[in-house]
Structures are given as structure tokens and as C-alpha cells.
Design a protein around this motif. Structure first.
Motif, PDB file in Angstrom:
ATOM      1  N   UNK A 103       8.727  -8.827  15.516  1.00  0.00           N
ATOM      2  CA  UNK A 103       7.728  -7.702  14.847  1.00  0.00           C
ATOM      3  C   UNK A 103       7.307  -8.238  13.638  1.00  0.00           C
ATOM      4  N   UNK A 104       5.783  -8.366  13.311  1.00  0.00           N
ATOM      5  CA  UNK A 104       5.261  -8.905  12.097  1.00  0.00           C
ATOM      6  C   UNK A 104       4.397  -7.807  11.452  1.00  0.00           C
ATOM      7  N   UNK A 105       4.741  -7.384  10.144  1.00  0.00           N
ATOM      8  CA  UNK A 105       4.366  -6.373   9.249  1.00  0.00           C
ATOM      9  C   UNK A 105       3.680  -6.923   8.270  1.00  0.00           C
ATOM     10  N   UNK A 106       2.372  -6.264   8.064  1.00  0.00           N
ATOM     11  CA  UNK A 106       1.939  -6.487   6.620  1.00  0.00           C
ATOM     12  C   UNK A 106       2.468  -5.556   5.652  1.00  0.00           C
ATOM     13  N   UNK A 107       2.526  -6.261   4.360  1.00  0.00           N
ATOM     14  CA  UNK A 107       3.327  -5.150   3.427  1.00  0.00           C
ATOM     15  C   UNK A 107       2.396  -4.102   3.369  1.00  0.00           C
ATOM     16  N   UNK A 108       2.888  -2.685   3.503  1.00  0.00           N
ATOM     17  CA  UNK A 108       2.279  -1.554   3.341  1.00  0.00           C
ATOM     18  C   UNK A 108       1.902  -1.391   1.684  1.00  0.00           C
ATOM     19  N   UNK A 109       0.829  -0.993   1.259  1.00  0.00           N
ATOM     20  CA  UNK A 109       0.648  -0.645  -0.255  1.00  0.00           C
ATOM     21  C   UNK A 109       0.210   0.731  -0.154  1.00  0.00           C
ATOM     22  N   UNK A 110       1.133   1.641  -0.553  1.00  0.00           N
ATOM     23  CA  UNK A 110       0.869   2.969  -0.785  1.00  0.00           C
ATOM     24  C   UNK A 110       1.970   3.755  -1.688  1.00  0.00           C
ATOM     25  N   UNK A 111       1.718   4.872  -2.112  1.00  0.00           N
ATOM     26  CA  UNK A 111       2.359   5.543  -3.084  1.00  0.00           C
ATOM     27  C   UNK A 111       3.739   5.889  -2.556  1.00  0.00           C
ATOM     28  N   UNK A 112       3.773   5.834  -1.381  1.00  0.00           N
ATOM     29  CA  UNK A 112       5.379   6.424  -0.788  1.00  0.00           C
ATOM     30  C   UNK A 112       6.334   5.070  -1.004  1.00  0.00           C
ATOM     31  N   UNK A 113       6.106   4.158  -1.482  1.00  0.00           N
ATOM     32  CA  UNK A 113       7.210   3.235  -1.888  1.00  0.00           C
ATOM     33  C   UNK A 113       7.145   2.790  -3.362  1.00  0.00           C
ATOM     34  N   UNK A 114       8.261   2.306  -3.920  1.00  0.00           N
ATOM     35  CA  UNK A 114       8.030   2.001  -5.285  1.00  0.00           C
ATOM     36  C   UNK A 114       7.448   0.808  -5.404  1.00  0.00           C
ATOM     37  N   UNK A 115       7.467  -0.215  -4.826  1.00  0.00           N
ATOM     38  CA  UNK A 115       6.584  -1.517  -4.812  1.00  0.00           C
ATOM     39  C   UNK A 115       5.142  -1.188  -4.638  1.00  0.00           C
ATOM     40  N   UNK A 116       4.642  -0.451  -3.711  1.00  0.00           N
ATOM     41  CA  UNK A 116       3.458   0.036  -3.599  1.00  0.00           C
ATOM     42  C   UNK A 116       2.847   0.912  -4.630  1.00  0.00           C
ATOM     43  N   UNK A 117       3.601   1.800  -5.068  1.00  0.00           N
ATOM     44  CA  UNK A 117       3.247   2.548  -6.249  1.00  0.00           C
ATOM     45  C   UNK A 117       2.847   1.513  -7.402  1.00  0.00           C
ATOM     46  N   UNK A 118       4.014   0.718  -7.703  1.00  0.00           N
ATOM     47  CA  UNK A 118       3.765  -0.248  -8.801  1.00  0.00           C
ATOM     48  C   UNK A 118       2.520  -0.898  -8.731  1.00  0.00           C
ATOM     49  N   UNK A 119       2.184  -1.540  -7.346  1.00  0.00           N
ATOM     50  CA  UNK A 119       1.009  -2.267  -7.207  1.00  0.00           C
ATOM     51  C   UNK A 119      -0.184  -1.541  -7.382  1.00  0.00           C
ATOM     52  N   UNK A 120      -0.415  -0.258  -7.054  1.00  0.00           N
ATOM     53  CA  UNK A 120      -1.477   0.495  -7.250  1.00  0.00           C
ATOM     54  C   UNK A 120      -1.885   0.682  -8.816  1.00  0.00           C
ATOM     55  N   UNK A 121      -0.590   0.767  -9.565  1.00  0.00           N
ATOM     56  CA  UNK A 121      -0.925   1.176 -10.812  1.00  0.00           C
ATOM     57  C   UNK A 121      -0.974  -0.440 -11.590  1.00  0.00           C
ATOM     58  N   UNK A 122      -1.050  -1.240 -11.157  1.00  0.00           N
ATOM     59  CA  UNK A 122      -1.102  -2.760 -11.644  1.00  0.00           C
ATOM     60  C   UNK A 122      -0.264  -3.324 -12.414  1.00  0.00           C
TER      61      UNK A 122
END
Length: 401
Positions: free
Chosen positions: A193-212
Motif C-alpha cells: 500500500x502506497x499512501x501520499x502524506x496527508x496534510x490536515x489539521x488532524x495530525x501534528x505534522x500536518x498542522x505544523x505544515x499548514x502553519x508553516x
């Protein structure tokens, strides 16, 4: 039609920075109470289905324990769950039975318990074969431990294995991604299974990415174009060794596709137990196509959702009309490389709905996002890269309502 059963185990050793699932780190003391509650819900499953307007089906074709990390339970707790399932359902002798496991959690005692429970498929959350990439997102295993686990599973007689990989982890490069793909190919697992990294507010990493921001190695996450290159490379390399794409994120040797997950995409009935577990069941009301149910998405909410009056766990309920079922047929079925059969759409929903679908797809064919093969509509390779935009056409367009 036989059910698929999903059992949620929302416990983890650590919470990975990319994770947006309803799982977390809890004390081991919480686990036995949760397993007891699962057994209670399984015992009252028929009542729960009927209270919520579904049609009861005791026969089971697939079982999937996911999470979270089911393999951090005690072996006796895993066996308790399977005893409850077999006591209250008619599990087919050839049922596909999958347990998700985190590398480095498979003790000899756990392997023995899986065999006793007749588990015949294991999905390993590897995510990366590069130790530094795994550490950067909070994974606690190494590549060597993954290889040891796979050897142990095969020695125990469990050879139907899946490996999860994530494209877009911090520090990932084209070279390191190729190394992870090479490792997955060399260990000769039948499913990847190959998943693209999900960028959303429901993960710490995703939230940090959205916040720059830069926490959780967010400033080392590859850009979107590079993630797409990684995904395309995975499609190419896996196809070269006959691990063929059959769904947007899933690749398998012929005959080793996940029967359980196919139930989701083909809209076959399934029943979920535990935190954030979902169900889709035929409706007992002839005016409706189905009912979708969802359990509370946190452990405290789930624990408090038991209704003493009905003696079942309270779940949210969504009635699915035949028009909504038409929509779901496309935005779920188009995830599969085999696509959607327009003949089956006509048989199920009538010629008017089938003609509406053909009209809607003409523009998508012109945009080279969908292709027609015989009576089947399928996403093109380019369509898979923008699949959400394609699916939206079938939900929002007036012909679908």
C-alpha cells in the motif's frame, strides 16, 4: 451478502507525527476494559443493527483488526476478541482474516496467538525502510526488525503480507524512496500500500505544515510535485515485478488483493466495532438503500456511549438514499483500476441514471481523466492523481441527485 467485520484497536506505543487516526497512547490498564467492551458490543451486534434500521447478516467473509496497533495487545486479549467474533458470527472457513501490526511488536507469543486465531493475513505499518525517516516521524522500529518480523510471520505460516509505505515523509528523497521500494520488492511481499502524506489539521505534522512551522521536521517534507513523482515511481516499479495497482493506493500480485478493503470500494456490507469504527449495512426500510453507522471517535466518548436502555453502544446514523448510493457507486468504485460497470449501474439504478453517468463522463473523458473500456468507466493514470476532483463531479452535479 456475507459481511466484512472491522475491529478498531485504538492503542499505540507512540503517536506518530503524521497520524490522523483515532488512536493514542494509553496505559495497559485501559486495554483489558476496552477488549471487554468490544466483546460486549460483538455479543449485542444483532440488536445494535436492528435498533439502527439495518438488516442483520450473521455470515462473515472477512475480518480486519486495525488501529492503532492491535499487536500491542496481550496475546490473550487478541484471542478474546476472536472468540467473541466466532461465538456470535458464522465465520467462513476460508475467510480472509487480517491483523495490522507495527514492526517490532510481534513477540513469539503474539505469533502463536495469531496462528491460533486463524489469522492468515498481516499488514505491517513500515512506512519507510530508511531508519532515519522512520525515526523522524516517531516510528520506533528499524529496517532489520521489519525483516525479522517478516521472516517470523512466514515461519509461522502467515505469508499473505502487506507493507505500508508513505510517500512524502520528512527527509525523503528520490533516492531514499527508491531504496524503500527496492526493499519492499526484495522481500517479495504480495501486497504493498502506497499512501501520499496527508496534510490536515488532524495530525501534528500536518498542522505544523499548514502553519508553516518547523516542528516535527515539517521543513524537510518534500513538496507536492515531488510526492507525485514518488507515487508515479512506485506505480512503475511495482508493476515491473507484477505487483499490480488495483486501487489508487493499493498494489498486489494477482489473487492477493485485500478482500476486506474491496468491500468498502464495492459497497458490500460491513460492520465495525470499537472507537471510530464505521459500518455500512443494507437498510430494513425498502425506501432506503443502506444505513451508515459511526461509533464515537475517542476512547472516553466510546466508553460513555453505552445505552443501558437498549444495551447497545450509541452510534451516529446516516440514511443512504438510492440517489446517494448512485453517487457512492462512482466515487468509491472509481478508486478501483477496474472502475465501475455501467451495465451494473443500469441494472441497479435504471437506464436514466446510467445515461446521466455517461453524460457526466463525456467531459471527464475529454479531459483525459476517465477512459471507457467496454462497459466500464475507469480513472486514467492522470485521473488518479486528481481523483478527489473527479469524485466531486459525481457528488455535486445535479444529475446525481
Amino acid at each position: 451478502m456475507p459481511l466484512g467485520i472491522y475491529v478498531s484497536v485504538p492503542f499505540c506505543k507512540t503517536k506518530c507525527s503524521y497520524c490522523n487516526f483515532a488512536s493514542d497512547v494509553f496505559s495497559r490498564a485501559r486495554m483489558q476494559g476496552y477488549v471487554n467492551r468490544l466483546a460486549q458490543d460483538i455479543a449485542s451486534a444483532r440488536r445494535m443493527v436492528e435498533v439502527n434500521g439495518g438488516r442483520w447478516e450473521p455470515q462473515v467473509h472477512t475480518i480486519y483488526l486495525g488501529g492503532g496497533t492491535p499487536s500491542i495487545l496481550d496475546p490473550a486479549q487478541i484471542e478474546q476478541i476472536f472468540r467473541a467474533l466466532r461465538e456470535h458470527f458464522e465465520v467462513a472457513a476460508d475467510a480472509e482474516i487480517t491483523v495490522e501490526c507495527a514492526p517490532a511488536t510481534l513477540s513469539p507469543e503474539m505469533l502463536e496467538a495469531l496462528v491460533r486465531c486463524r489469522v492468515n493475513r498481516v499488514s505491517l505499518g513500515v512506512q519507510s525502510f530508511i531508519d532515519s525517516e522512520a525515526r523522524a516521524v516517531g516510528r520506533v522500529h528499524t529496517r532489520d526488525q521489519v525483516l525479522n518480523d517478516i521472516a517470523g510471520l512466514r515461519a509461522a505460516g502467515i505469508s499473505n503480507l502487506n507493507v505500508d509505505l508513505i510517500a512524502g515523509l520528512p527527509h525523503q528523497t528520490a533516492a531514499s524512496w527508491d531504496e524503500s521500494l527496492t526493499a519492499a520488492i526484495e522481500i517479495d511481499v504480495p501486497h504493498v500500500s502506497v499512501y501520499l502524506l496527508e496534510v490536515d489539521e488532524d495530525s501534528r505534522l500536518g498542522n505544523e505544515l499548514l502553519a508553516g512551522g518547523a516542528r516535527y521536521h515539517a521543513h524537510f517534507v518534500p513538496d507536492e510535485d515531488l510526492m507525485v513523482e514518488f507515487y508515479t515511481r512506485a506505480c512503475e516499479r511495482l508493476a515491473e515485478v507484477d505487483i499490480l495497482q488495483y486501487e489508487i493506493s493499493n498494489f498486489a500480485r494477482r489473487g492477493r488483493e485485500s478482500s476486506h478493503n474491496l468491500k468498502y470500494w464495492e459497497r458490500h456490507p460491513y460492520l465495525g466495532f470499537g472507537v471510530d469504527a464505521h459500518s455500512m449495512l443494507p437498510s430494513s426500510d425498502a425506501k432506503l438503500d443502506a444505513v451508515r453507522l459511526a461509533a464515537p471517535d475517542s476512547l472516553p466518548a466510546y466508553v460513555s456511549a453505552y445505552d443501558q436502555a437498549t444495551q447497545v453502544t450509541r452510534v451516529s446514523r446516516n440514511e443512504i438514499s438510492f440517489s446517494q448510493a448512485w453517487e457512492e457507486t462512482f466515487f468509491l468504485g472509481l478508486r478501483l483500476n477496474a472502475g465501475v460497470s455501467l451495465r451494473q449501474v443500469s441494472d441497479r439504478f435504471g437506464n436514466v441514471k446510467a445515461d446521466s453517468a455517461r453524460e457526466l463522463m463525456r467531459e471527464l473523458v475529454e479531459l483525459q481523466l476517465i477512459e471507457i473500456k467496454g462497459d466500464r468507466a475507469c480513472l486514467t493514470p492522470g485521473g488518479r492523481l486528481v481523483s478527489n476532483e473527479v469524485f466531486e463531479r459525481f457528488v455535486s452535479d445535479s444529475v446525481a441527485r
